[in-house]
Design an enzyme around this catalytic site. Sequence first.
Site, PDB file in Angstrom:
ATOM      1  CB  SER A  99      -0.858  -0.017   1.275  1.00  0.00           C
ATOM      2  OG  SER A  99      -1.493   1.226   1.473  1.00  0.00           O
ATOM      3  CE1 TYR A 159      -5.036  -1.692   4.471  1.00  0.00           C
ATOM      4  CE2 TYR A 159      -3.812   0.342   4.133  1.00  0.00           C
ATOM      5  CZ  TYR A 159      -4.427  -0.787   3.622  1.00  0.00           C
ATOM      6  OH  TYR A 159      -4.424  -1.020   2.263  1.00  0.00           O
TER       7      TYR A 159
HETATM    8  P1  NAP Z   1     -11.792  -5.204  -1.075  1.00  0.00           P
HETATM    9  O1  NAP Z   1     -12.652  -5.154  -2.296  1.00  0.00           O
HETATM   10  O2  NAP Z   1     -12.391  -4.980   0.249  1.00  0.00           O
HETATM   11  O3  NAP Z   1     -10.999  -6.572  -1.127  1.00  0.00           O
HETATM   12  C1  NAP Z   1     -10.503  -7.226  -0.001  1.00  0.00           C
HETATM   13  C2  NAP Z   1     -10.595  -8.712  -0.241  1.00  0.00           C
HETATM   14  O4  NAP Z   1     -10.074  -9.409   0.899  1.00  0.00           O
HETATM   15  C3  NAP Z   1     -12.050  -9.144  -0.408  1.00  0.00           C
HETATM   16  O5  NAP Z   1     -12.156 -10.070  -1.474  1.00  0.00           O
HETATM   17  C4  NAP Z   1     -12.349  -9.789   0.921  1.00  0.00           C
HETATM   18  O6  NAP Z   1     -13.360 -10.770   0.848  1.00  0.00           O
HETATM   19  C5  NAP Z   1     -11.012 -10.391   1.295  1.00  0.00           C
HETATM   20  N1  NAP Z   1     -10.943 -10.659   2.713  1.00  0.00           N
HETATM   21  C6  NAP Z   1     -11.209  -9.791   3.722  1.00  0.00           C
HETATM   22  N2  NAP Z   1     -11.107 -10.418   4.908  1.00  0.00           N
HETATM   23  C7  NAP Z   1     -10.774 -11.704   4.643  1.00  0.00           C
HETATM   24  C8  NAP Z   1     -10.573 -12.841   5.446  1.00  0.00           C
HETATM   25  N3  NAP Z   1     -10.695 -12.791   6.778  1.00  0.00           N
HETATM   26  N4  NAP Z   1     -10.265 -14.002   4.843  1.00  0.00           N
HETATM   27  C9  NAP Z   1     -10.178 -14.093   3.496  1.00  0.00           C
HETATM   28  N5  NAP Z   1     -10.368 -13.044   2.678  1.00  0.00           N
HETATM   29  C10 NAP Z   1     -10.673 -11.865   3.248  1.00  0.00           C
HETATM   30  O7  NAP Z   1     -10.651  -4.117  -1.183  1.00  0.00           O
HETATM   31  P2  NAP Z   1      -9.393  -3.944  -2.175  1.00  0.00           P
HETATM   32  O8  NAP Z   1      -9.134  -2.506  -2.220  1.00  0.00           O
HETATM   33  O9  NAP Z   1      -9.589  -4.696  -3.432  1.00  0.00           O
HETATM   34  O10 NAP Z   1      -8.230  -4.602  -1.305  1.00  0.00           O
HETATM   35  C11 NAP Z   1      -7.366  -5.602  -1.785  1.00  0.00           C
HETATM   36  C12 NAP Z   1      -5.970  -5.371  -1.218  1.00  0.00           C
HETATM   37  O11 NAP Z   1      -5.451  -4.153  -1.738  1.00  0.00           O
HETATM   38  C13 NAP Z   1      -5.937  -5.234   0.299  1.00  0.00           C
HETATM   39  O12 NAP Z   1      -4.788  -5.878   0.816  1.00  0.00           O
HETATM   40  C14 NAP Z   1      -5.820  -3.732   0.498  1.00  0.00           C
HETATM   41  O13 NAP Z   1      -5.217  -3.406   1.715  1.00  0.00           O
HETATM   42  C15 NAP Z   1      -4.941  -3.392  -0.681  1.00  0.00           C
HETATM   43  N6  NAP Z   1      -4.933  -1.975  -1.056  1.00  0.00           N
HETATM   44  C16 NAP Z   1      -6.061  -1.353  -1.513  1.00  0.00           C
HETATM   45  C17 NAP Z   1      -5.998  -0.023  -1.879  1.00  0.00           C
HETATM   46  C18 NAP Z   1      -7.183   0.717  -2.415  1.00  0.00           C
HETATM   47  O14 NAP Z   1      -7.073   1.926  -2.638  1.00  0.00           O
HETATM   48  N7  NAP Z   1      -8.306   0.102  -2.647  1.00  0.00           N
HETATM   49  C19 NAP Z   1      -4.799   0.679  -1.777  1.00  0.00           C
HETATM   50  C20 NAP Z   1      -3.677   0.021  -1.309  1.00  0.00           C
HETATM   51  C21 NAP Z   1      -3.756  -1.313  -0.956  1.00  0.00           C
HETATM   52  P3  NAP Z   1     -14.909 -10.339   1.099  1.00  0.00           P
HETATM   53  O15 NAP Z   1     -15.200  -9.212   0.161  1.00  0.00           O
HETATM   54  O16 NAP Z   1     -15.665 -11.578   0.816  1.00  0.00           O
HETATM   55  O17 NAP Z   1     -14.966  -9.904   2.545  1.00  0.00           O
END
Ligand code: NAP
Length: 253
Positions: A145, A158
């Site tokens: 991130s 986080y």
């Molecule tokens: P997201 O749509 O909320 O995706 C998170 C994923 O992780 C979802 O598929 C979720 O499943 C899964 N997850 C959550 N808790 C879990 C658990 N206990 N066991 C197994 N799976 C679990 O958000 P995203 O933005 O795509 O995030 C993906 C990654 O990118 C994360 O590591 C986040 O920190 C990172 N990131 C995101 C951003 C951003 O701007 N969006 C920026 C930097 C880094 P469910 O939906 O079924 O709960």
Amino acid sequence: MSIENMFSLKGKTALVTGARTGIGQAIAVGLAQAGANLILLGHRDNMQETSQLVSEAGVKSQTVLLDLSKPDKVAPFCQDLLAEHRVDILVNNAGIIRREPAVDFSYDNWESVIDTNLNALFVLSQHIAKPMLERGYGKIINIASLLSFQGGITVPSYAASKHAVAGLTKALANEWAQKGIQVNAIAPGYISTNNTQALRENEERNAAILSRIPTGRWGEPDDLAGAAVFLASPASNYVNGHVLVVDGGWMAR
Ligand code: NAP
């Protein structure tokens, strides 16, 4: 090797965590389009939408369920999985965020984020890497991130977890580079997903964020797919312990 083959994932199998939505879904589809078969890891349902998108790429896919907030469940899960599957590419994408001022931050919100984003990622990498080390081939991609470099606002667990993911990426890369495994990370900028919905709904924060992004827009999950294919493919065979920022220029400001 031709450039086409250098970026091809044909015949490889990729395990993507958090593949139901957002960045994980886009990366899974990108890897599938590059030819990889997919194992989609979720914790709630069978990820119908991602399965459908992946199968449209003409590769095999299957879904597995594991709650990554319980790191002690990871080892037995891996034992069962590895008895049936070879995993060539591991994408540690699943992650959660909790927002609260640090002074009032609950221990639950500390522990659940560290367990999911860091502890489970470590144990999963350890177990999936074992057969990779024996075969002398493997790619591990951790989703870091911008908060692997910055502190953020009201997200202490986080920020701590993502700084640790960047450090762990380098630590594992150092140990495993000579054994044919590349461990790298992608640090997404501000990407429009469930994870950032609260920020986009906060007018003030949304405007402040947009004003700092040189491209002037939020990223889309698809913006990460190319970087993931690169780090999953032979094109990155001499890239080790790198945290690749894909952020529309945020870090350049
Ligand atoms: P997201 O749509 O909320 O995706 C998170 C994923 O992780 C979802 O598929 C979720 O499943 C899964 N997850 C959550 N808790 C879990 C658990 N206990 N066991 C197994 N799976 C679990 O958000 P995203 O933005 O795509 O995030 C993906 C990654 O990118 C994360 O590591 C986040 O920190 C990172 N990131 C995101 C951003 C951003 O701007 N969006 C920026 C930097 C880094 P469910 O939906 O079924 O709960």
